[in-house]
Design a protein around this motif. Structure first.
Motif, PDB file in Angstrom:
ATOM      1  N   ASP A   1      26.430  24.848  -4.162  1.00 48.33           N
ATOM      2  CA  ASP A   1      25.535  24.191  -3.222  1.00 48.33           C
ATOM      3  C   ASP A   1      26.183  22.895  -2.733  1.00 48.33           C
ATOM      4  N   ARG A   2      25.972  22.545  -1.482  1.00 48.04           N
ATOM      5  CA  ARG A   2      26.622  21.361  -0.909  1.00 48.04           C
ATOM      6  C   ARG A   2      26.126  20.061  -1.525  1.00 48.04           C
ATOM      7  N   LYS A   3      25.036  20.115  -2.228  1.00 50.41           N
ATOM      8  CA  LYS A   3      24.530  18.926  -2.907  1.00 50.41           C
ATOM      9  C   LYS A   3      24.987  18.847  -4.362  1.00 50.41           C
ATOM     10  N   SER A   4      25.692  19.856  -4.803  1.00 49.09           N
ATOM     11  CA  SER A   4      26.130  19.866  -6.193  1.00 49.09           C
ATOM     12  C   SER A   4      27.283  18.889  -6.400  1.00 49.09           C
ATOM     13  N   LYS A   5      27.466  18.458  -7.634  1.00 49.93           N
ATOM     14  CA  LYS A   5      28.514  17.500  -7.969  1.00 49.93           C
ATOM     15  C   LYS A   5      29.900  18.095  -7.778  1.00 49.93           C
ATOM     16  N   ARG A   6      30.065  19.356  -8.160  1.00 48.35           N
ATOM     17  CA  ARG A   6      31.364  19.999  -8.053  1.00 48.35           C
ATOM     18  C   ARG A   6      31.806  20.114  -6.599  1.00 48.35           C
ATOM     19  N   TRP A   7      30.898  20.479  -5.697  1.00 51.46           N
ATOM     20  CA  TRP A   7      31.248  20.619  -4.285  1.00 51.46           C
ATOM     21  C   TRP A   7      31.661  19.271  -3.704  1.00 51.46           C
ATOM     22  N   LYS A   8      30.959  18.206  -4.078  1.00 54.33           N
ATOM     23  CA  LYS A   8      31.302  16.877  -3.571  1.00 54.33           C
ATOM     24  C   LYS A   8      32.659  16.423  -4.087  1.00 54.33           C
ATOM     25  N   GLU A   9      32.954  16.725  -5.367  1.00 50.14           N
ATOM     26  CA  GLU A   9      34.248  16.326  -5.918  1.00 50.14           C
ATOM     27  C   GLU A   9      35.392  17.048  -5.214  1.00 50.14           C
ATOM     28  N   MET A  10      35.227  18.348  -4.977  1.00 54.58           N
ATOM     29  CA  MET A  10      36.273  19.104  -4.301  1.00 54.58           C
ATOM     30  C   MET A  10      36.477  18.602  -2.871  1.00 54.58           C
ATOM     31  N   THR A  11      35.404  18.315  -2.177  1.00 57.40           N
ATOM     32  CA  THR A  11      35.506  17.843  -0.798  1.00 57.40           C
ATOM     33  C   THR A  11      36.163  16.475  -0.733  1.00 57.40           C
ATOM     34  N   GLU A  12      35.804  15.577  -1.643  1.00 58.83           N
ATOM     35  CA  GLU A  12      36.429  14.255  -1.663  1.00 58.83           C
ATOM     36  C   GLU A  12      37.917  14.350  -1.988  1.00 58.83           C
ATOM     37  N   SER A  13      38.277  15.276  -2.867  1.00 58.84           N
ATOM     38  CA  SER A  13      39.685  15.432  -3.207  1.00 58.84           C
ATOM     39  C   SER A  13      40.494  15.945  -2.018  1.00 58.84           C
ATOM     40  N   ILE A  14      39.938  16.878  -1.276  1.00 58.56           N
ATOM     41  CA  ILE A  14      40.639  17.386  -0.089  1.00 58.56           C
ATOM     42  C   ILE A  14      40.751  16.295   0.964  1.00 58.56           C
ATOM     43  N   ALA A  15      39.691  15.520   1.156  1.00 58.04           N
ATOM     44  CA  ALA A  15      39.742  14.420   2.121  1.00 58.04           C
ATOM     45  C   ALA A  15      40.776  13.377   1.710  1.00 58.04           C
ATOM     46  N   PHE A  16      40.856  13.090   0.415  1.00 67.32           N
ATOM     47  CA  PHE A  16      41.861  12.145  -0.077  1.00 67.32           C
ATOM     48  C   PHE A  16      43.270  12.670   0.177  1.00 67.32           C
ATOM     49  N   CYS A  17      43.473  13.962  -0.027  1.00 68.38           N
ATOM     50  CA  CYS A  17      44.783  14.571   0.222  1.00 68.38           C
ATOM     51  C   CYS A  17      45.155  14.472   1.701  1.00 68.38           C
ATOM     52  N   LEU A  18      44.212  14.746   2.581  1.00 72.02           N
ATOM     53  CA  LEU A  18      44.480  14.661   4.018  1.00 72.02           C
ATOM     54  C   LEU A  18      44.835  13.243   4.431  1.00 72.02           C
ATOM     55  N   ALA A  19      44.104  12.255   3.890  1.00 72.75           N
ATOM     56  CA  ALA A  19      44.320  10.866   4.297  1.00 72.75           C
ATOM     57  C   ALA A  19      45.589  10.287   3.690  1.00 72.75           C
ATOM     58  N   LYS A  20      45.784  10.490   2.397  1.00 78.14           N
ATOM     59  CA  LYS A  20      46.900   9.849   1.700  1.00 78.14           C
ATOM     60  C   LYS A  20      48.236  10.452   2.098  1.00 78.14           C
ATOM     61  N   ASP A  21      48.282  11.758   2.291  1.00 77.80           N
ATOM     62  CA  ASP A  21      49.539  12.430   2.628  1.00 77.80           C
ATOM     63  C   ASP A  21      49.722  12.623   4.127  1.00 77.80           C
ATOM     64  N   MET A  22      48.833  12.022   4.927  1.00 76.22           N
ATOM     65  CA  MET A  22      48.950  12.045   6.396  1.00 76.22           C
ATOM     66  C   MET A  22      49.034  13.476   6.933  1.00 76.22           C
ATOM     67  N   MET A  23      48.183  14.354   6.402  1.00 71.19           N
ATOM     68  CA  MET A  23      48.165  15.749   6.832  1.00 71.19           C
ATOM     69  C   MET A  23      47.179  15.931   7.978  1.00 71.19           C
ATOM     70  N   PRO A  24      47.472  16.806   8.934  1.00 68.96           N
ATOM     71  CA  PRO A  24      46.517  17.077  10.010  1.00 68.96           C
ATOM     72  C   PRO A  24      45.213  17.655   9.464  1.00 68.96           C
ATOM     73  N   VAL A  25      44.113  17.331  10.110  1.00 68.73           N
ATOM     74  CA  VAL A  25      42.814  17.800   9.643  1.00 68.73           C
ATOM     75  C   VAL A  25      42.697  19.308   9.759  1.00 68.73           C
ATOM     76  N   GLN A  26      43.372  19.907  10.743  1.00 68.52           N
ATOM     77  CA  GLN A  26      43.289  21.358  10.903  1.00 68.52           C
ATOM     78  C   GLN A  26      43.966  22.116   9.775  1.00 68.52           C
ATOM     79  N   THR A  27      44.558  21.396   8.813  1.00 68.01           N
ATOM     80  CA  THR A  27      45.144  22.056   7.644  1.00 68.01           C
ATOM     81  C   THR A  27      44.093  22.844   6.875  1.00 68.01           C
ATOM     82  N   VAL A  28      42.848  22.363   6.881  1.00 68.47           N
ATOM     83  CA  VAL A  28      41.791  23.032   6.114  1.00 68.47           C
ATOM     84  C   VAL A  28      41.439  24.390   6.708  1.00 68.47           C
ATOM     85  N   GLN A  29      41.896  24.693   7.908  1.00 69.12           N
ATOM     86  CA  GLN A  29      41.606  25.990   8.522  1.00 69.12           C
ATOM     87  C   GLN A  29      42.795  26.949   8.459  1.00 69.12           C
TER      88      GLN A  29
END
Length: 646
Positions: free
Chosen positions: A109-137
């Motif tokens: 569920d999008r409100k679950s703790k696990r989903w939020k942790e995974m999403t924050e980790s992916i966002a951190f990877c995109l920002a810190k490693d300067m990856m394009p946002v379309q990488t998630v697709q």
């Protein structure tokens, strides 16, 4: 009629006798299942002929292991490759319940703790490693996430660009603002740069020493600059940057910039103290047209022909030279001229042989005059490259090394020697005169001298008697000004602590001894002078030690002087911090991401360079000692001129 099927039991005592023979022993039993074990083939039976309802084949495998080791190893290999074993290995352990099986396939569920942790980790990877946002697709990234956690469904790229990354940006800004609210003094760097799409950006970085005596640096702004790049416009933008972060201008110690006329004028209009970048001053004066032109032509001839590169590698291998490629000169990168010249001298023989073999490139073969010029330049500028790299760091103190470095240049590095060529002598004298003239400004000279005196490794080692007295008077004057500003509270007590202590005093009853207690007269200037003299008389710190670590241990002994050290030792000697921001910006605004909006660029640069952009700990600064060693080993053993106070 349905044919009957029978099974036969083989006595263990006759197994070794019946190996390889088809015999039938025992009584027949009615069975309803089929044997799956591969061990039967070594006892004269086909698996299709064995029908059993129960039992096991452990005794059979035991017999093979004891009596026939070779056949036992073969049976084990066949056992692993058989379909029955694959089915059994695919479902180990006990059977899961229906609820557990459904939960393992149900998305988070999008409100679950696990989903939020995974999403924050992916966002951190995109920002810190300067990856394009379309990488998630992209299919590969999606498959990777599914392998890691199949219950997690990746949001769309619009969610990351519109929600996840902006939320992380806001949190990082709040964390940095909270850190800057506790900072008393800070320094900054600024510069202007044009992106790949020719859009100009103005950067601002801040540098300060926190309460734990760690030198911190952060990116504040990488702002789009659409108006004319006049000094007044730049001055207004810089002032707005500080106001948006609630940083007081009077607490800014110094601004380190390059020699750009508009930036210099902007700092002057704001009445800020300015320190010129050591790297820019050193390399902007070095312009050797002939040496650079010859080197760039040779490098260009190899970089545009893969055949010449292949031939160069073969000649390097035959001559036993290092397998190095040629380096070209880049005007915006410090020391690139020197690196190009060093590589040309290293590969001189291989370059000459390859160019002479081709008629179209024979005119590029360097003559003995060219080699002499390159060698003269290399001898004059070679030692300066290491100092520039060492003074360009952000995680250790550099401003206090400027005065010792300039003294070292004058007395050793750039000192004219007997075996130097005329060109080498001219380069050394020219560079030395230029540096001395640029640092002759009284305000800049006092700033550098005061920072050197507050470094426990140097103190007054590189100052004359008159300069020592002037610096001591200025230090005492600044310490006295702090006392006058904080009138009504103690010298090192915050207003909150003072109000708290006053309220506690009101609640306490007066004792009899309090009526006879007299106020201790403040020694004032004499106490400050005594503290400063005590600090200067201490034994010097180790040349390879961290001055901030020394101050962390001795802050309690020198509270007033340590405050000055926290103020002046945070100044960077170069504007490399802003240059690194532009390198990051170049990795973000690429050919595939050339349509990014300026606000998005500012956000991505901030997240990529900031240590506050996630719940994870900030990046640990690199080892400052590895870079300062090259300076300290050269500077510290240097003896000051005779007649100067130690």
């Amino acid at each position: 009629m349905t044919p009957r099927t029978y099974t036969y039991r083989v006595p263990v005592r006759s197994l070794h006798e019946s190996f390889g023979q088809k015999k039938k022993y025992g009584r027949k039993q009615r069975c309803g299942g089929g044997a799956r074990s591969v061990v039967w083939r070594w006892f004269g039976y086909k698996i299709s002929q064995i029908m059993t309802k129960g039992g096991n084949t452990s005794n059979l495998f035991h017999h093979l292991r004891q009596k026939h080791p070779c056949q036992y190893e073969e049976s084990q290999k066949s056992r692993e490759e058989s379909p029955a074993s694959k089915v059994s290995n695919a479902n180990p352990g006990k059977q899961h319940s229906i609820t557990a099986s459904l939960e393992s396939c149900t998305p988070y569920d999008r409100k679950s703790k696990r989903w939020k942790e995974m999403t924050e980790s992916i966002a951190f990877c995109l920002a810190k490693d300067m990856m394009p946002v379309q990488t998630v697709q992209k299919q590969g990234f999606i498959q990777l996430i599914k392998k890691l956690d199949r219950r997690y469904n990746i949001p769309s790229r619009h969610y990351f660009s519109k929600t996840a990354l902006p939320d992380m940006y806001e949190k990082a800004i709040d964390q940095l603002a909270a850190s800057l609210a506790c900072v008393e003094f800070y320094a900054s760097t600024t510069d202007i740069w044009s992106s790949r799409t020719t859009e100009p950006y103005l950067s601002l970085t801040v540098h300060y020493i926190n309460s734990e005596w760690k030198l911190c640096s952060s990116c504040l702004e990488t702002s789009y600059l659409p108006e004319d790049h006049t000094g007044q416009n730049i001055a207004n933008d810089l002032r707005e940057f500080l106001q948006s972060w609630r940083l007081k201008e009077e607490n800014q110690v110094c601004v380190t910039t390059d020699s750009g006329a508009n930036v210099v004028k902007a700092v002057k209009l704001n009445n800020w103290s300015r320190l010129s970048c050591f790297g820019h001053r050193l390399y902007i004066h070095i312009f050797l047209a002939k040496a650079v032109s010859v080197g760039k032509k040779i490098v260009s001839a190899f970089s545009h022909s893969w055949k010449r590169q292949r031939a160069l590698q073969e000649v390097q291998r035959d001559m036993g030279l290092p397998q190095h490629k040629l380096v070209t000169e880049t005007p915006t990168r410090w020391g690139s001229k020197q690196k190009m010249i060093q590589r040309l001298l290293e590969q001189e023989k291989a370059i000459t042989q390859v160019l002479a073999a081709d008629r179209s490139t024979r005119h590029l073969v360097p003559t003995w005059q060219d080699i002499e010029v390159l060698d003269s330049v290399n001898k004059a500028l070679g030692p300066l490259l290491e100092f520039t790299n060492a003074l360009s760091a952000e995680d250790y103190v550099t401003v206090s090394c400027l005065k010792p470095v300039l003294q070292l240049f004058s007395s050793d590095i750039l000192q004219v020697k007997e075996n130097d060529t005329d060109l080498t002598k001219t380069i050394k004298n020219s560079v030395l005169d230029y540096l001395n003239s640029k640092y002759e400004d009284p305000e800049v000279d006092e700033l550098i001298a005061l920072a050197t005196m507050l470094d426990p490794r140097f103190r007054t080692q590189y100052m004359g008697p008159e300069e020592i007295e002037v610096m001591k008077a200025r230090a005492v004057q600044e310490m006295e000004s702090y006392v006058s500003v904080q009138s009504g509270t103690s010298d090192f007590e915050t207003p909150q602590q003072a109000s708290a202590s006053a309220s506690d005093a009101k609640r306490l009853k007066k004792t009899l001894g309090s009526f006879f207690k007299r106020a201790v007269p403040d020694k004032g200037v004499h106490a400050m002078e005594a503290e400063l003299n005590s600090y200067l008389q201490c034994s010097p710190a180790d040349s390879e030690s961290n001055p901030l670590a020394w101050w962390k241990l001795h802050e309690i002994n020198f509270p007033r002087v340590s405050r000055l050290a926290r103020k002046y030792l945070c100044i960077p000697a170069t504007s490399a911090a802003s240059e690194r921001l532009f390198n990051t910006l170049g990795n973000i605004v690429t050919c595939q991401r050339s349509a990014l909006k300026p606000a998005t660029v500012n956000m991505l640069v901030f997240l990529s360079t900031s240590g506050h952009c996630c719940t994870s700990d900030p990046q640990t600064p690199g080892n400052w000692l590895s870079r300062t060693t090259v300076i300290q080993k050269c500077i510290y053993p240097l003896q000051p001129p005779q007649g100067w106070q130690d």
